[in-house]
Design a protein around this motif. Sequence first.
Motif, short mmCIF file in Angstrom:
data_model
loop_
_atom_site.label_atom_id
_atom_site.label_comp_id
_atom_site.label_asym_id
_atom_site.label_seq_id
_atom_site.Cartn_x
_atom_site.Cartn_y
_atom_site.Cartn_z
N ALA A 99 0.84 -1.20 0.00
CA ALA A 99 0.00 0.00 0.00
C ALA A 99 0.87 1.25 0.00
O ALA A 99 2.01 1.23 0.46
CB ALA A 99 -0.92 0.00 1.22
N GLY A 100 0.32 2.34 -0.50
CA GLY A 100 1.04 3.60 -0.47
C GLY A 100 1.32 4.08 0.93
O GLY A 100 2.21 4.93 1.15
N SER A 133 9.66 8.17 0.06
CA SER A 133 9.47 7.40 -1.16
C SER A 133 10.44 7.82 -2.26
O SER A 133 10.83 7.00 -3.10
CB SER A 133 8.02 7.52 -1.65
OG SER A 133 7.68 8.87 -1.93
N ALA A 134 10.87 9.08 -2.26
CA ALA A 134 11.81 9.54 -3.28
C ALA A 134 13.11 8.74 -3.24
O ALA A 134 13.73 8.49 -4.28
CB ALA A 134 12.11 11.02 -3.10
N ARG A 170 13.54 8.43 -11.40
CA ARG A 170 13.15 9.56 -10.55
C ARG A 170 12.34 10.62 -11.28
O ARG A 170 11.63 11.40 -10.65
CB ARG A 170 14.40 10.19 -9.93
CG ARG A 170 15.08 9.29 -8.91
CD ARG A 170 16.31 9.96 -8.31
NE ARG A 170 15.98 11.18 -7.61
CZ ARG A 170 15.57 11.25 -6.34
NH1 ARG A 170 15.42 10.14 -5.65
NH2 ARG A 170 15.29 12.41 -5.79
N ASP A 171 12.43 10.67 -12.60
CA ASP A 171 11.70 11.70 -13.34
C ASP A 171 10.36 11.20 -13.87
O ASP A 171 9.65 11.94 -14.57
CB ASP A 171 12.54 12.20 -14.52
CG ASP A 171 13.78 12.97 -14.07
OD1 ASP A 171 13.73 13.55 -12.98
OD2 ASP A 171 14.79 12.95 -14.81
N LYS A 172 10.00 9.98 -13.55
CA LYS A 172 8.74 9.44 -14.07
C LYS A 172 7.55 10.20 -13.47
O LYS A 172 7.56 10.59 -12.31
CB LYS A 172 8.65 7.95 -13.78
CG LYS A 172 9.70 7.14 -14.55
CD LYS A 172 9.43 5.67 -14.46
CE LYS A 172 10.50 4.86 -15.21
NZ LYS A 172 10.56 5.20 -16.64
N GLN A 176 7.14 13.95 -4.72
CA GLN A 176 5.98 13.94 -3.85
C GLN A 176 6.33 13.29 -2.51
O GLN A 176 7.00 12.25 -2.47
CB GLN A 176 4.83 13.18 -4.52
CG GLN A 176 4.41 13.81 -5.84
CD GLN A 176 3.26 13.07 -6.50
OE1 GLN A 176 2.18 12.96 -5.92
NE2 GLN A 176 3.48 12.58 -7.70
N ALA A 177 5.88 13.91 -1.43
CA ALA A 177 6.18 13.38 -0.09
C ALA A 177 5.53 12.02 0.13
O ALA A 177 6.09 11.14 0.78
CB ALA A 177 5.73 14.36 0.98
N ASP A 178 4.34 11.84 -0.43
CA ASP A 178 3.61 10.58 -0.26
C ASP A 178 3.25 10.03 -1.63
O ASP A 178 2.92 10.77 -2.55
CB ASP A 178 2.34 10.80 0.58
CG ASP A 178 2.64 11.34 1.96
OD1 ASP A 178 3.44 10.71 2.67
OD2 ASP A 178 2.10 12.40 2.31
#
Length: 419
Positions: free
Chosen positions: A305-306, A317-318, A326-328, A338-340
């Motif tokens: 799950a996220g 997550s980064a 990373r650029d997707k 994005q933080a989440d």
Amino acid sequence: MTTHATTAVGPTPQTLAHELPTPELLTPEILRAWAWHKQGLDGTLQGADAADVFTQAGWARSVGGANPYLTLFARAGISRAQADADVLSLKIHELPTARGCTYVLGGEDFAWGLQIGRDAAVAPFRVLARMGVERGEITLLEDQILHALAEASGPLDPKQLKELLGDSVRNLGEEGKKKGAATTLPTALGLLQADGRIRRVPVNGRLDQQRYGYTLWGLPRTAMDDDAARALLLERYLGWTGGATLKQSQWFTGYTLAHIKAAFAAIGAVEVPTANGEVLWMMPDDVGGLAAFDAPVEEQIQLLAGTDSLVLLRRNSADMFAEADRDKKVLGSTLALQADLPDHAIVDRGRIIGLWQYDPENARIAHWLFGRPTPAVTRRIAEVENWIRDELGDFRSFSLDSPASRQDRIDALDAAGSD
């Protein structure tokens, strides 16, 4: 893990210098695999019971979604029926704890887990106080709630309690609605729950349906003081993550910098520099474990799950994307910025290799793999797809998630996966 805090400062970086891995060896790849191992996603928790999974890998964020079920299935192969039975028998339970957020915990953590969330339960009363509600009014309402639950034949939901308590529940009008406090009832319930005098029971016994009733509990308090509880939480947190930065530790706990540093000193946490210049705080035993750790060679595929602990405990997550990924982007947003996570993750040894959502209309997992599918990836997607269809029926991220609300994301993943 110990269940008490120490007062003496543990080993210092100097005394552990001979064990510290050299920073250049602690690459993102190694640290991803290490966190994966500490989370029990490498098979080391297979056969564990639900309470042990939450104790060893971290409490599962709930928010009315299916994450607690997938947390248990991915790590230990636990079915939804077994998880629900463990909730019913109070081996595990959903409680407000760190930062006042709800997590599913194992039984040995109930009392001190509530203790560290108690300040957050008091915060709503401060809002009421500014609208002229006195503490005595809430105390009286708490007593009346306890009496109503004692007289009831089963759990009562908030609507039933409001009807029984009548004018004892004050309507706070438009001003209250604007401040998120339409009546005095939620604050009283929150205080009672934080004290362990009542507990919240899922109406249909499921953790992914956010409809609850309340029943009496009477959970004894711990003998810990707040300093000891904070130290224990940080000890657990560093163990769950395998190491975290100061900022990450502050985010998860909500503690002040002074409280974090005092807890780190009490548990003997050690600073460990990494290849990218980041400094992780780790438990001494994990420092030695990391120095001797070899990343798995074979694929280890999981769909998570996220809000899985691997991702959410540090909100990093980064760090879990390979440099080439990373650029997707999905729906115009760069994933690594994005933080989440906006979607659920397909993960191999700590590296995110794709994203997924469940499409209940077609009883399938919509997914986007960043590379070509391997037999292991295809097999695991099919296993989780079958599990969701047979045991859950749908996979919601949070209480208001619905097939309609996630359709754009399903379509976006389908489109990306077909390119």
